[in-house]
Structure formats: structure tokens, C-alpha cells
Design an enzyme around this catalytic site. Structure first.
Site, PDB file in Angstrom:
ATOM      1  N   ARG A  15      -3.815  30.949  -4.767  1.00 24.73           N
ATOM      2  CA  ARG A  15      -3.143  29.996  -3.872  1.00 24.73           C
ATOM      3  C   ARG A  15      -2.077  30.684  -3.011  1.00 24.73           C
ATOM      4  NH1 ARG A  15      -1.023  25.764  -7.866  1.00 24.73           N
ATOM      5  NH2 ARG A  15      -1.575  27.317  -9.416  1.00 24.73           N
ATOM      6  N   GLU A  16      -2.396  31.927  -2.592  1.00 28.09           N
ATOM      7  CA  GLU A  16      -1.425  32.709  -1.815  1.00 28.09           C
ATOM      8  C   GLU A  16      -1.011  31.995  -0.521  1.00 28.09           C
ATOM      9  OE1 GLU A  16      -4.295  33.811  -2.984  1.00 28.09           O
ATOM     10  OE2 GLU A  16      -3.858  35.498  -4.320  1.00 28.09           O
ATOM     11  N   SER A 399       2.677   4.481  -8.160  1.00 30.08           N
ATOM     12  CA  SER A 399       3.376   5.670  -8.630  1.00 30.08           C
ATOM     13  C   SER A 399       4.829   5.650  -8.162  1.00 30.08           C
ATOM     14  CB  SER A 399       2.678   6.933  -8.131  1.00 30.08           C
ATOM     15  OG  SER A 399       2.679   6.958  -6.733  1.00 30.08           O
ATOM     16  N   GLU A 450       3.113   5.406 -13.377  1.00 30.58           N
ATOM     17  CA  GLU A 450       2.105   6.486 -13.335  1.00 30.58           C
ATOM     18  C   GLU A 450       2.687   7.877 -13.624  1.00 30.58           C
ATOM     19  OE1 GLU A 450      -0.542   6.177  -9.889  1.00 30.58           O
ATOM     20  OE2 GLU A 450      -0.414   4.002  -9.922  1.00 30.58           O
ATOM     21  N   TRP A 527     -13.646  11.987  -4.557  1.00 28.53           N
ATOM     22  CA  TRP A 527     -12.750  13.133  -4.723  1.00 28.53           C
ATOM     23  C   TRP A 527     -13.198  14.053  -5.851  1.00 28.53           C
ATOM     24  CZ3 TRP A 527      -7.500  10.079  -3.899  1.00 28.53           C
ATOM     25  CH2 TRP A 527      -7.485   9.606  -2.573  1.00 28.53           C
ATOM     26  N   HIS A 607      -6.229  -1.372  -3.337  1.00 34.59           N
ATOM     27  CA  HIS A 607      -5.325  -0.716  -2.386  1.00 34.59           C
ATOM     28  C   HIS A 607      -6.112   0.315  -1.591  1.00 34.59           C
ATOM     29  CE1 HIS A 607      -2.075   1.641  -0.689  1.00 34.59           C
ATOM     30  NE2 HIS A 607      -2.561   2.712  -1.283  1.00 34.59           N
ATOM     31  N   HIS A 660       5.451   7.869   3.806  1.00 35.08           N
ATOM     32  CA  HIS A 660       5.376   9.283   4.148  1.00 35.08           C
ATOM     33  C   HIS A 660       6.546   9.723   4.998  1.00 35.08           C
ATOM     34  CE1 HIS A 660       1.484   8.613   2.419  1.00 35.08           C
ATOM     35  NE2 HIS A 660       1.493   9.894   2.137  1.00 35.08           N
ATOM     36  N   CYS A 692       2.035   2.845   0.341  1.00 36.24           N
ATOM     37  CA  CYS A 692       1.290   3.716  -0.578  1.00 36.24           C
ATOM     38  C   CYS A 692       2.209   4.015  -1.769  1.00 36.24           C
ATOM     39  CB  CYS A 692       0.845   4.992   0.137  1.00 36.24           C
ATOM     40  SG  CYS A 692      -0.474   5.872  -0.729  1.00 36.24           S
TER      41      CYS A 692
HETATM   42  N1  GLN Z   1      -1.730   3.822  -7.304  1.00 38.78           N
HETATM   43  C1  GLN Z   1      -1.733   5.044  -6.566  1.00 38.78           C
HETATM   44  C2  GLN Z   1      -0.301   5.512  -6.370  1.00 38.78           C
HETATM   45  O1  GLN Z   1       0.557   4.747  -6.236  1.00 38.78           O
HETATM   46  C3  GLN Z   1      -2.415   4.920  -5.229  1.00 38.78           C
HETATM   47  C4  GLN Z   1      -2.440   6.213  -4.479  1.00 38.78           C
HETATM   48  C5  GLN Z   1      -3.246   6.235  -3.196  1.00 38.78           C
HETATM   49  O2  GLN Z   1      -3.493   5.271  -2.588  1.00 38.78           O
HETATM   50  N2  GLN Z   1      -3.647   7.384  -2.762  1.00 38.78           N
HETATM   51  O3  GLN Z   1       0.006   6.639  -6.297  1.00 38.78           O
HETATM   52 ZN    ZN Z   2      -2.355   4.731  -0.814  1.00 36.80          ZN
END
Ligand code: GLN
Ligand code: ZN
Length: 722
Positions: A15-16, A399, A450, A527, A607, A660, A692
Site C-alpha cells: 500500500r505504498e 455508524s 457499528e 463489494w 438506505h 462528507h 450517510c
Molecule cells: N449503516 C452504514 C453506516 O452507517 C451505511 C453505510 C453506507 O451507506 N455506505 O455506516
Molecule cells: Zn450511505
């Protein structure tokens, strides 16, 4: 037989790439050091390629992302310093990000809205910079069509002028080298006839600049191969792994005699060993229509980890795997095998993990298993009286900040430095703290945070039979962010509850409702790398059954709300719309199988985030959830309109806080999202939540942000009668 390879993971075995760039960000590396490290990485790529293939691209290294680099190349952005460049990547001035085609790599979306084609010019000649390597390497460029198609603010109307401008710029750029490698994955999308005409015109201009153009398409087949055959190209790279259409087309059309076919035979997107005999047979067939051929990978190799070497997996599984380095070896084996007329003998492959019980359960599924017992109208009444939530209920996506302390404990547990009892006790403490915090903030539907999850897919993979996780199988997700995709290698089953302990713990600490958190079947598959010996819906339904059992366990323990996250629901869709029905059919069914046995009074949330949802609203509706929380702070207009068009009748939490961004959301910002949505969505259906999870946020901004959010919900309750 010649060979070619491209897209080898720039991340590096240790992972350089990540470490160098992050080192520069945190001040431990100077700009000079960073450049030296990155060119070292680049040299490692060259020497790796050189060992196995005849030719490869040069200049595939980027300081962050190729879409951004292309925007800089054509002068859409003109950062002067490296700090200015990184301002486009992170922090308050960062460009929006989205998934790159149907992969899990995210690119930065250049925004050409305020830019006119006349403003563009060759600002940074990447070709010159990359051309100095060796005679076997061709400077790498991302093609003009893909760049424009994936940028913002071009649209149908402005596409012709932009293509014309870029034709001239690329012609100037490529004239600096005898050969160039140009990637045009967007050719595999639905391309209309106007665009095809533009592509033809543009490549005639670029091709007349003197350089030999080696053009690569991948991810799926191209519908207008005949047009590409007429272009002034030295080589054309086609995907024969995920491009059935390409195979069919080549059996009918003859490939131009003056063009080299770069035959993508080794899968760049999955980790299974190549069937060398089959690939050689395919080459034989292809050589009936093409004169000169090179063997290659079928898609860039950065979608798989660097090497299986040192990966402590079960030997049977390991013997079935091939990561990027092993794929280079396969390319070489195929080319040599074809050349010498010898098919190398391969060790017989290890058996796939099979489970009779799982197979019987799948075989016994009936339509009723995919349907909740009552329609939404009836369920929602039962849920309203069971949950007794206020208007505009507040919640979070699951989370909470994963601090260094949490990550260290997890590592300690993995390494055996602390017992699992100690680890669980630590997690329980975190849960208890979070429950009190949420109560103090007066959030209505609580989560457990989480803290025990490293990653929302890997966590479930570790708990499930039939899905393996790796130690070093890192892949870039965006920028310097990496993740380790699990490998779905056999029948999937759930030996014991996966999340119950933690959710039940949270529930025991409060009178408020607690939401159980699960990752949905489509996202787990999207994923992960997925077995190919059974149809994908079989794997999806097997995972769905595990989640279904988990929900049943929630219900037995009095947990009446569950959220099944499906952030990858849109991204996994095939590139061409004609393939959508088949995909959405199994994707929707898998989600419904996971949630279909939930009792009427159990409130099922889902979600989704960071995709364009407008065009798939009707597919989203088919999921038959009760509540959806969806990211909207970046694409708010677009999504609200689509809800209106779809006649949306469920409850929704339109994320009014962009997690974000490190900024605390302002009341005006939240109000803007809410007011707009409330024109279309009845107030009684509206939830207040971030867009999120808060995993990558710090506590410092999370607490005041949540406080602001709850305060805003209180304001709405006072103002609006619903
Ligand atoms: N439940 C996840 C979290 O809160 C959802 C993450 C996501 O949507 N990528 O992190
Ligand atoms: Zn999300």
C-alpha cells in the site's frame, strides 16, 4: 503471439501509494519525497509488466484520480501547486465523487458547468510526461468521450462543441509520442447515433496527429464496433470476458487487416483463475477474423488485489484464485500456449464448498417468501402505534466515529493480544456511551453505532460460511481509501447470529426504539468477488436467507426496526439499459427475500447513497420497504423531482446533513432540503437524518451536528401541522 496488460494496481503490494500520499498530507513527506515515491511506484509497475508482457501503458500513476488529471490536462482546472490540486480532492473545495461505471472505484466528477469549450486548452501534456519510459510502453490517456460523458455540465446539447474542442487538444497531446494508450470504457455504455458520429469525427482528428492510437474499451461489449473499425487506430482492445456482444460481433464482422486486436481474455474484475485451455481456444476462433492479435486483460487490473502471495487462505480456495500479478502470468501462459500450440496442463481445481441444507432451502422457496404479509398501508398503521414516534422523527444511518482507539482494540483482538471477552466488553462500553449520548440529544430512533464493524461488507463476510476474507487483498476505493473485498466462494450460510449481541445490548439500555443494522444482499455481492459456477441470483438469495434469519432473531428479542443498507443497489446495474430488467429482477428479489418474513409491525428501513437514483425510482419502490433514507444533500433537486414522478408513498429521510463535509450543517441548509422535499412528500412521511453513516467523521463535529439536526426537527414540529 504478442501480449499486453494495463491497469495494474497502483496501490502497490505494501500500500505504498496510500502511505506516500497520506504522508504528504500529514506533513511527514515533502512534495519532492512524494514525487520520488510515486515515480518509484511507477517504476515497479514497469518492471512488473516487463516481466510478463510485451507492451503496456506508461504514466498510469496519478496523484489521486485520472478523471481529475484529465480535467487538468485539458485546462478545465488549472491548479498551480500540489496543494491546489489536492483541494479538488478533499476538504471543503472537493469535487463530488461517484462510482466509476459499475465498479466500486469512485472518481471525482469534473464540473464543466461554468466552463465553455473555448476556455479549454492543453494545459498539462501528460503524454510528454509519460513518454520517456521505454519503446514498449505507450503513454496513458483517458479518452475524451469517457471524460465528457462522466463529467458534469456537458449534457446532450453541449457535447458536440466539447468533443470538437477536445479533439484538437488530444491531437496536440498525442503528437508528442509515437504511440498512445487511450481508454474509452464509456464506449460500452448505451451510445446514441449522434454521439457515435461525434466519436468518429473526434478520433479522425486525433488519429491524424501522427501518433499510433491504441484504443481500449472494457467492462462490457461495444455496440458500434463497425464504426471503430473504420477509425485510424493502430490497435483496438476489446473485453471478451464480460463482452459477449464482442464475441458475437467478431464472428460476423472481419476485423480490419491494418489494426491489431487486443483480446481481453483475462478477467480484470474477478479473482478466479483463468481457464487457459478455453482462452487458447478463444484465441483460435478470434484469429479467424483478426490478423494480428495481442493477449491481454479484459478490464484494468486495479479492481483486484496485487497478489495472492502470502495470503493465508485455505489451500483449496487459494488454488482457485488469481490476483493481478497472477493474471499477468496467465496472460503470458495464454500467449505462449497459443504460440507453441501447447495447452498447459492445469492442476484440477479444488471443489467448491457446497451445503445441501442451503441448496434445499433455495429450491424450496415460493413466491410468498418474497412478499411481506400485508401491504404498506396496513403495516404502517401497526408500526405507528407500536413505535409511537413524534412527527419528523430523527435517526442516524448507523455508524458513529470510528476512532483510533476502536481500530486499535479490533487489531488487538485479531492479533490475540486481548481476548474476545475483553473486546466485547470494550464494544459494550462504546454502545452504552452512545445510547446515553443519543438519549441526551433526544434522537428518536437509536442505533448501536457499528463500533464492532471494520467495514459494512467485510464484517458480515467474516461471520458467514462460504465467504472468505483476505489479510492483504486491498483495493483502492477512491483516492487513497482502500478496502478488502471478500470472496464469495461457495454456498453461504449463517452459523450463528451476526449482529444480535450488540443490537440487543443497545436495546437493553433504553426505552426508545433501537434499529438493527444489516448490509443488504446486493451490496454484499457488489463489494465482493462472486463465484461464477452458479447464477448470481443463487448467491444473492443464499445471503438474503442469512439476513432473513437475523431479522427473525431481532424480532424474537423485541427489536422492531431493522435497516437493510443497499448503497450499491444502483451501482451494480449493468451499463446498458437493455440488461437492466434481468439485473433488477434478481436484485429486488434478494432484498425482498431478506425482508419478506418481517412481521407487519416490524418497520423495515433501507438506505442508499451517492448514486443517481432518478432513473431507478420504480425499481427502488419494488423493494417494498417502509422507510428509506437516502443521500440528497449533493443532488437534491434531481431526486425530489423523481419522487414526485414516481408517486412515492412511503416514508423517507432525505439526508439533510452532508456527512462528507466537516462543517456543522446550518439551519438554512437543512431547511432548504426539507422545504423542497415537503412540497412533494407529505410531512407525516418525513424523517430527519444525516445522509450517510458517521464512521469517517470525528466526534468533535458529529455531536454539534446532531444537536443542530434535532433542533431543526423540533422547529419543524412546531411550524407544521401534519
Ligand atoms: N449503516 C452504514 C453506516 O452507517 C451505511 C453505510 C453506507 O451507506 N455506505 O455506516
Ligand atoms: Zn450511505
Amino acid at each position: 503471439m504478442k501480449s499486453y496488460a494495463y491497469g495494474f494496481p497502483r496501490l502497490g503490494k505494501g500500500r505504498e501509494y496510500k502511505n506516500s500520499i497520506e504522508g504528504f498530507w500529514n506533513g511527514s513527506l515533502s512534495e519532492q519525497d512524494l514525487n520520488a515515491r510515486l515515480s518509484e511506484n511507477q517504476n515497479t509497475l514497469y518492471s512488473t509488466y516487463s516481466q510478463y508482457v510485451d507492451a503496456f501503458p506508461s504514466g498510469e500513476m496519478t496523484r489521486y484520480d485520472h478523471m481529475l488529471d484529465t480535467a487538468v490536462m485539458v485546462g478545465a482546472y488549472r491548479p498551480v501547486t500540489l496543494e491546489e490540486y489536492y483541494n479538488y480532492c478533499r476538504g471543503s473545495g472537493a469535487l463530488e465523487m461517484t462510482k466509476w461505471f459499475n465498479t466500486n472505484y469512485h472518481y471525482l466528477i469534473p464540473d464543466l458547468t461554468g466552463i465553455s469549450p473555448g476556455d479549454l486548452s492543453l494545459h498539462w501534456n501528460r503524454t510528454l510526461e509519460a513518454s520517456a519510459v521505454s519503446g514498449k510502453s505507450f503513454p496513458y490517456l483517458l479518452g475524451p468521450y469517457t471524460f465528457l460523458k462522466l463529467s458534469r455540465g456537458v449534457g446532450r446539447a453541449r457535447m458536440p462543441e466539447f468533443m470538437e474542442a477536445l479533439g484538437a487538444i488530444y491531437a496536440e497531446a498525442v503528437s508528442a509520442a509515437p504511440d498512445v494508450h487511450i481508454d474509452e470504457p464509456a464506449f460500452a455504455m448505451d451510445v446514441n447515433s449522434d454521439e457515435i458520429a461525434l466519436i468518429r469525427k473526434t478520433y479522425e482528428v486525433i488519429g491524424s496527429a501522427g501518433a499510433r492510437i491504441h484504443l481500449f474499451t472494457y467492462y462490457e461489449s461495444v455496440d458500434f464496433l463497425k464504426v471503430l473499425f473504420d477509425l485510424p487506430l493502430a490497435s483496438l482492445g476489446l473485453d471478451f470476458v464480460h463482452g459477449e456482444g464482442n464475441i458475437n460481433a467478431l464472428s460476423e464482422l472481419s476485423f480490419p487487416g491494418d489494426m491489431r486486436l487486443i483480446a481481453g481474455l483475462v478477467d480484470g474484475r474477478n479473482v478466479w483463475k483463468n481457464d487457459i485451455a478455453r482462452s487458447i481456444e478463444m484465441l483460435r476462433r478470434l484469429s479467424r477474423s483478426a490478423g494480428s492479435i495481442s493477449v491481454s486483460n479484459a478490464a484494468p487490473l486495479y479492481h483486484v488485489p496485487v497478489t495472492i502471495e502470502g495470503e493465508p487462505l485455505e489451500p483449496g480456495l487459494l488454488s482457485r484464485l488469481s490476483f493481478a500479478l497472477e493474471k499477468l502470468q496467465e496472460i503470458k501462459l495464454i500467449a505462449e500456449g497459443h504460440e507453441k500450440g501447447i495447452v498447459p496442463t492445469m492442476a484440477p481445481s479444488a471443489p467448491v464448498l457446497s451445503d445441501q441444507k442451503v441448496a434445499a432451502r433455495i429450491a424450496g422457496l415460493g413466491e410468498q417468501d418474497f412478499t411481506r404479509s400485508s401491504p404498506y398501508e396496513k403495516r404502517t398503521e401497526l408500526q405507528r402505534s407500536a413505535l409511537n414516534l413524534p412527527p419528523f422523527p430523527t435517526t442516524t444511518i448507523g455508524s458513529f466515529p470510528q476512532t483510533a482507539e476502536v481500530r486499535k482494540k479490533r487489531l488487538d483482538m485479531k492479533k490475540g493480544r486481548i481476548s474476545s471477552e475483553e473486546y466485547n466488553a470494550f464494544i459494550d462500553e462504546k454502545i452504552a456511551d452512545l445510547v446515553s449520548l443519543q438519549e441526551e440529544l433526544d434522537i428518536d430512533v437509536l442505533v448501536h453505532g457499528e463500533f464492532e464493524r471494520s467495514d459494512m461488507v467485510e464484517f458480515f463476510a467474516e461471520k458467514l460460511e462460504g465467504i472468505a476474507t483476505t489479510d492483504h487483498g486491498w483495493v483502492l476505493s477512491y483516492g487513497t481509501r482502500v478496502y478488502r473485498p471478500p470472496i464469495v466462494h461457495g454456498d453461504v450460510s449463517r452459523p450463528s447470529p451476526m449482529t444480535l449481541r450488540e443490537i440487543a445490548k443497545a436495546k437493553s439500555l433504553t426505552k426508545k426504539p433501537v434499529k438493527g443494522m444489516l448490509t443488504g444482499p446486493v451490496t454484499i455481492l457488489a463489494w465482493s468477488y462472486v463465484r461464477e459456477d452458479v447464477p448470481v441470483e443463487v448467491a444473492a438469495n443464499q445471503i438474503a436467507l442469512c439476513l432473513r434469519d437475523e431479522i427473525a432473531d431481532y424480532e424474537k428479542n423485541g427489536i422492531g426496526i431493522v435497516q437493510v443498507d443497499e448503497p450499491a443497489f444502483r451501482e451494480k446495474a449493468p451499463l446498458k439499459k437493455r440488461d437492466w430488467d434481468a439485473y433488477f429482477k434478481w436484485a429486488v428479489r434478494a432484498f425482498r427475500l431478506a425482508t419478506g418474513s418481517a412481521a407487519d409491525r416490524t418497520q423495515v428501513h433501507t438506505h442508499m447513497c451517492y448514486s443517481r437514483f432518478g432513473e431507478i425510482m420504480d425499481r427502488i419502490m419494488e423493494l417494498d420497504f417502509d422507510v428509506i433514507s437516502i443521500e440528497a444533500s449533493r443532488s437534491r433537486g434531481d431526486i425530489v423531482e423523481s419522487f414526485e414522478e414516481a408517486g412515492f408513498d412511503r416514508q423517507i429521510g432525505l439526508g439533510c446533513w452532508d456527512v462528507h463535509s466537516p462543517e456543522v450543517p446550518t439551519r438554512e441548509g437543512m431547511r432548504e432540503v426539507a422545504e423542497r422535499a415537503l412540497r412533494v412528500i407529505p410531512g407525516k412521511n418525513f424523517w430527519i437524518n444525516p445522509d450517510c453513516g458517521l464512521k469517517t467523521r470525528g466526534w468533535k463535529e458529529s455531536v454539534p451536528s446532531l444537536r443542530a439536526m434535532v433542533e431543526f426537527a423540533r422547529e419543524l414540529r412546531k411550524e407544521k401541522t401534519i
